[in-house]
Design a protein around this motif. Structure first.
Motif, PDB file in Angstrom:
ATOM      1  N   GLY A 197       0.609  -1.055   0.036  1.00 54.55           N
ATOM      2  CA  GLY A 197      -0.146  -0.090  -0.238  1.00 54.55           C
ATOM      3  C   GLY A 197       0.870   1.108  -0.089  1.00 54.55           C
ATOM      4  N   HIS A 198       1.853   1.208   0.672  1.00 58.07           N
ATOM      5  CA  HIS A 198       2.732   2.503   1.048  1.00 58.07           C
ATOM      6  C   HIS A 198       3.373   2.841  -0.301  1.00 58.07           C
ATOM      7  CE1 HIS A 198       3.067   1.772   5.502  1.00 58.07           C
ATOM      8  NE2 HIS A 198       1.993   2.453   5.456  1.00 58.07           N
ATOM      9  N   VAL A 199       4.035   1.938  -0.772  1.00 55.13           N
ATOM     10  CA  VAL A 199       4.917   2.228  -2.183  1.00 55.13           C
ATOM     11  C   VAL A 199       3.976   2.497  -3.060  1.00 55.13           C
ATOM     12  CG1 VAL A 199       5.920   0.836  -3.921  1.00 55.13           C
ATOM     13  CG2 VAL A 199       6.957   0.655  -1.733  1.00 55.13           C
ATOM     14  N   THR A 200       2.672   1.918  -3.163  1.00 54.50           N
ATOM     15  CA  THR A 200       1.707   2.114  -4.430  1.00 54.50           C
ATOM     16  C   THR A 200       1.064   3.608  -4.329  1.00 54.50           C
ATOM     17  OG1 THR A 200       1.317  -0.343  -4.204  1.00 54.50           O
ATOM     18  CG2 THR A 200       0.001   1.138  -6.034  1.00 54.50           C
ATOM     19  N   THR A 201       1.019   4.212  -3.005  1.00 54.15           N
ATOM     20  CA  THR A 201       0.508   5.724  -3.103  1.00 54.15           C
ATOM     21  C   THR A 201       1.375   6.475  -3.911  1.00 54.15           C
ATOM     22  OG1 THR A 201       1.723   6.029  -1.076  1.00 54.15           O
ATOM     23  CG2 THR A 201      -0.483   5.265  -0.610  1.00 54.15           C
ATOM     24  N   VAL A 202       2.752   6.151  -4.187  1.00 53.14           N
ATOM     25  CA  VAL A 202       3.678   6.910  -4.791  1.00 53.14           C
ATOM     26  C   VAL A 202       3.631   6.478  -6.325  1.00 53.14           C
ATOM     27  CG1 VAL A 202       5.942   7.476  -5.281  1.00 53.14           C
ATOM     28  CG2 VAL A 202       5.031   7.329  -2.850  1.00 53.14           C
ATOM     29  N   VAL A 221      -3.573  -4.481  -4.541  1.00 50.23           N
ATOM     30  CA  VAL A 221      -3.066  -3.580  -3.473  1.00 50.23           C
ATOM     31  C   VAL A 221      -3.990  -3.442  -2.456  1.00 50.23           C
ATOM     32  CG1 VAL A 221      -2.092  -1.074  -3.414  1.00 50.23           C
ATOM     33  CG2 VAL A 221      -2.185  -2.364  -5.605  1.00 50.23           C
ATOM     34  N   THR A 222      -3.320  -3.751  -1.170  1.00 44.93           N
ATOM     35  CA  THR A 222      -3.929  -3.855   0.003  1.00 44.93           C
ATOM     36  C   THR A 222      -3.575  -2.975   1.172  1.00 44.93           C
ATOM     37  OG1 THR A 222      -4.251  -6.455  -0.590  1.00 44.93           O
ATOM     38  CG2 THR A 222      -4.827  -5.682   1.633  1.00 44.93           C
ATOM     39  N   LEU A 230      -7.460  -9.281   4.724  1.00 42.17           N
ATOM     40  CA  LEU A 230      -8.580 -10.433   4.321  1.00 42.17           C
ATOM     41  C   LEU A 230      -9.319 -10.206   3.123  1.00 42.17           C
ATOM     42  CD1 LEU A 230     -10.232 -11.208   7.992  1.00 42.17           C
ATOM     43  CD2 LEU A 230      -8.697 -12.578   6.329  1.00 42.17           C
ATOM     44  N   HIS A 231      -9.956  -8.860   2.972  1.00 41.41           N
ATOM     45  CA  HIS A 231     -10.325  -8.449   1.729  1.00 41.41           C
ATOM     46  C   HIS A 231      -9.469  -8.764   0.425  1.00 41.41           C
ATOM     47  CE1 HIS A 231     -12.654  -5.219  -0.326  1.00 41.41           C
ATOM     48  NE2 HIS A 231     -13.090  -6.355  -1.007  1.00 41.41           N
ATOM     49  N   GLY A 232      -8.404  -8.134   0.801  1.00 42.68           N
ATOM     50  CA  GLY A 232      -7.351  -8.381  -0.420  1.00 42.68           C
ATOM     51  C   GLY A 232      -6.975  -9.945  -0.787  1.00 42.68           C
ATOM     52  N   LEU A 233      -7.155 -10.776   0.143  1.00 40.72           N
ATOM     53  CA  LEU A 233      -6.938 -12.237  -0.180  1.00 40.72           C
ATOM     54  C   LEU A 233      -8.220 -12.602  -0.869  1.00 40.72           C
ATOM     55  CD1 LEU A 233      -5.279 -13.303   3.163  1.00 40.72           C
ATOM     56  CD2 LEU A 233      -4.179 -13.342   0.790  1.00 40.72           C
ATOM     57  N   TRP A 234      -9.533 -12.155  -0.433  1.00 36.43           N
ATOM     58  CA  TRP A 234     -10.746 -12.633  -1.104  1.00 36.43           C
ATOM     59  C   TRP A 234     -10.695 -12.115  -2.509  1.00 36.43           C
ATOM     60  CZ3 TRP A 234     -14.730 -15.317  -1.345  1.00 36.43           C
ATOM     61  CH2 TRP A 234     -15.929 -14.865  -1.928  1.00 36.43           C
ATOM     62  N   MET A 235     -10.063 -11.150  -2.975  1.00 45.91           N
ATOM     63  CA  MET A 235      -9.967 -10.400  -4.334  1.00 45.91           C
ATOM     64  C   MET A 235      -8.883 -11.228  -4.921  1.00 45.91           C
ATOM     65  SD  MET A 235     -10.213  -6.442  -3.345  1.00 45.91           S
ATOM     66  CE  MET A 235     -10.239  -5.759  -4.701  1.00 45.91           C
ATOM     67  N   LEU A 236      -7.784 -11.771  -4.428  1.00 45.36           N
ATOM     68  CA  LEU A 236      -6.906 -12.449  -5.011  1.00 45.36           C
ATOM     69  C   LEU A 236      -7.636 -13.904  -5.296  1.00 45.36           C
ATOM     70  CD1 LEU A 236      -3.444 -11.917  -3.192  1.00 45.36           C
ATOM     71  CD2 LEU A 236      -3.953 -11.574  -5.437  1.00 45.36           C
ATOM     72  N   VAL A 247      -4.842  -6.032 -12.016  1.00 49.09           N
ATOM     73  CA  VAL A 247      -4.276  -5.455 -11.050  1.00 49.09           C
ATOM     74  C   VAL A 247      -5.772  -4.613 -10.285  1.00 49.09           C
ATOM     75  CG1 VAL A 247      -3.000  -3.463  -9.859  1.00 49.09           C
ATOM     76  CG2 VAL A 247      -2.151  -4.688 -11.925  1.00 49.09           C
ATOM     77  N   ASP A 248      -6.076  -4.987  -9.103  1.00 52.08           N
ATOM     78  CA  ASP A 248      -7.102  -4.526  -8.445  1.00 52.08           C
ATOM     79  C   ASP A 248      -6.674  -3.713  -7.268  1.00 52.08           C
ATOM     80  OD1 ASP A 248      -9.251  -5.579  -9.773  1.00 52.08           O
ATOM     81  OD2 ASP A 248      -9.349  -7.268  -8.560  1.00 52.08           O
ATOM     82  N   VAL A 249      -7.249  -2.755  -6.757  1.00 52.34           N
ATOM     83  CA  VAL A 249      -7.062  -1.851  -5.675  1.00 52.34           C
ATOM     84  C   VAL A 249      -8.142  -1.936  -4.611  1.00 52.34           C
ATOM     85  CG1 VAL A 249      -6.456   0.440  -4.743  1.00 52.34           C
ATOM     86  CG2 VAL A 249      -5.759  -0.269  -7.066  1.00 52.34           C
ATOM     87  N   GLN A 250      -7.518  -2.636  -3.442  1.00 56.20           N
ATOM     88  CA  GLN A 250      -8.570  -2.611  -2.235  1.00 56.20           C
ATOM     89  C   GLN A 250      -8.343  -1.678  -1.453  1.00 56.20           C
ATOM     90  OE1 GLN A 250      -7.219  -3.239   0.977  1.00 56.20           O
ATOM     91  NE2 GLN A 250      -9.505  -3.442   1.994  1.00 56.20           N
ATOM     92  N   TYR A 251      -6.963  -1.046  -1.415  1.00 58.05           N
ATOM     93  CA  TYR A 251      -6.521   0.223  -0.716  1.00 58.05           C
ATOM     94  C   TYR A 251      -7.212   1.517  -1.054  1.00 58.05           C
ATOM     95  CZ  TYR A 251      -3.692   2.500   3.013  1.00 58.05           C
ATOM     96  OH  TYR A 251      -3.197   3.208   3.824  1.00 58.05           O
ATOM     97  N   ARG A 252      -8.127   1.523  -1.556  1.00 56.87           N
ATOM     98  CA  ARG A 252      -8.590   2.582  -2.406  1.00 56.87           C
ATOM     99  C   ARG A 252      -8.657   3.947  -1.609  1.00 56.87           C
ATOM    100  NH1 ARG A 252     -13.892   0.411  -6.172  1.00 56.87           N
ATOM    101  NH2 ARG A 252     -12.771  -1.314  -6.907  1.00 56.87           N
ATOM    102  N   ARG A 253      -8.802   4.002  -0.341  1.00 54.29           N
ATOM    103  CA  ARG A 253      -8.704   5.024   0.326  1.00 54.29           C
ATOM    104  C   ARG A 253      -7.151   5.769   0.487  1.00 54.29           C
ATOM    105  NH1 ARG A 253      -8.612   0.895   3.840  1.00 54.29           N
ATOM    106  NH2 ARG A 253      -7.277   0.769   5.665  1.00 54.29           N
TER     107      ARG A 253
END
Length: 375
Positions: A197-202, A221-222, A230-236, A247-253
């Motif tokens: 999540g942190h890296v992907t914010t950039v 991205v979780t 858990l939600h990220g694993l469900w998406m995987l 590529v899906d983004v769970q960490y949309r916030r």
């Protein structure tokens, strides 16, 4: 008082619902192996006790997500060499201090009189240079794409203020090339990535498109709370069982598709991609950051005549295998017997994001607690 974006991601009832859905969806399926490539994810997974709660067919593998851990032994020795130079202050983040080099560590050098100082940011090192004009200040630039733009910003600040006694030893690493190296390995079979999540914010979620497409590898991205993971694993699982790879983004916030374009521009202004050596993974093309020529005066390796160093590693330490995901820490002969947080033999035990440290601190400390008890 409820904490936004924290309490709602630690709801025990929602966690049990997600776990039940995972177990139902995975029932009768072949085993699936997912790798988290972020040290913060590794620690969060262990701290929240998620591993033993997952379906038997879902296995989590910890990857090279700790920037201190993946720093090559030669680069650790170079950081220690800088500390041995006269009239020099070495500034570094705290995790690096106790990482063992071939013969000593930065902490041991400091105990013997070297001027080694822990800082919280690269700009702290710029301030040190301002306050000590008669000394050279070398900042050890370790980190992934999350922290590298802040180092680029510190360099531009030093330039604007005309500070001439500040330089950076850049051993930054870029994650997407390492992901490709992992997928090219014959020793490791993966079914998806929990992306950082942190890296992907950039860098933005788009940075993983090539990995997902070229290797048919699901990427999600979780965030870092238990329900995020858990939600990220469900998406995987959904992607893998439906035969999809995107590529899906769970960490949309916290994460967008394009990322922080201002940080990307700043990074590209000061640095260029370069080949780099990773502990456990070896040399990876375009996986590091080197100074552009117009900023070369801030490159510590050009300012100092760094000699060729004779690197010596403990052959019994299996940190490299742990970083590749081919060995779990308890399989290392040194783990808990010789290698402990008080007496680390490798960086995976030293760093707060290291897999060995996470295993030591959380995996053997009493019974696993129910999520509702933990939160």
């Amino acid at each position: 008082m409820a904490l936004k974006y924290i309490d709602e991601f630690r709801d025990g009832n929602l966690a049990r619902t997600l776990l039940a859905k995972l177990k139902t969806r995975c029932s009768g399926q072949s085993p699936m192996r997912f790798m988290e490539i972020c040290g913060t994810h590794t620690v969060a997974i262990f701290r929240s006790g998620l591993r033993p709660l997952l379906p038997a067919t879902v296995e989590l593998i910890s990857g090279p997500g700790c920037p201190v851990c993946v720093t090559a032994a030669e680069d650790i020795d170079k950081a220690i060499w800088f500390a041995s130079q006269p009239n020099t202050i070495v500034a570094t983040f705290g995790d690096l201090l106790r990482v063992p080099g071939s013969r000593t560590s930065l902490a041991q050098q400091r105990a013997q009189g070297a001027d080694v100082r822990m800082v919280y940011s690269a700009t702290d090192a710029v301030t040190l240079a301002q306050e000590n004009p008669d000394k050279e200040v070398v900042f050890i630039g370790i980190g992934f794409e999350t922290t590298a733009p802040t180092v680029a910003a510190a360099v531009t600040i030093a330039d604007r203020q005309g500070i001439e006694n500040f330089s950076v030893f850049s051993v930054h690493k870029l994650l997407p090339p390492a992901m490709e190296t992992l997928l090219s390995s014959r020793d490791l079979q993966l079914d998806g990535f929990l992306c950082p999540g942190h890296v992907t914010t950039v860098i933005g979620a788009k940075a993983y498109e090539d990995v997902a497409a070229r290797y048919r590898m699901p990427c999600v991205v979780t965030g870092f709370e238990p329900l995020d993971i858990l939600h990220g694993l469900w998406m995987l699982v959904q992607q893998r069982l439906s035969g999809e790879a995107r590529v899906d983004v769970q960490y949309r916030r916290g994460v967008s598709w394009k990322g922080n374009t201002a940080a990307q521009r700043l990074l590209a202004q000061v640095f260029r991609s370069a080949n780099a050596v990773w502990r456990g993974l070896g040399a990876i093309a375009h996986s590091g950051l080197a100074f552009r020529e117009e900023w070369a005066r801030f490159d510590a390796t050009r300012r100092f005549a760094v000699p060729m160093l004779s690197v010596r590693e403990d052959p019994a330490c299996r940190c490299g295998d742990v970083l590749r995901g081919t060995l779990a820490p308890p399989q290392c002969p040194l783990f808990r017997r010789v290698c402990t947080p008080q007496n680390p033999k490798g960086p995976c035990m030293v760093s707060s994001e290291g897999t060995c440290g996470a295993y030591f601190k959380y995996a053997y400390d009493g019974p696993n607690l129910d999520l509702e008890e933990r939160y």
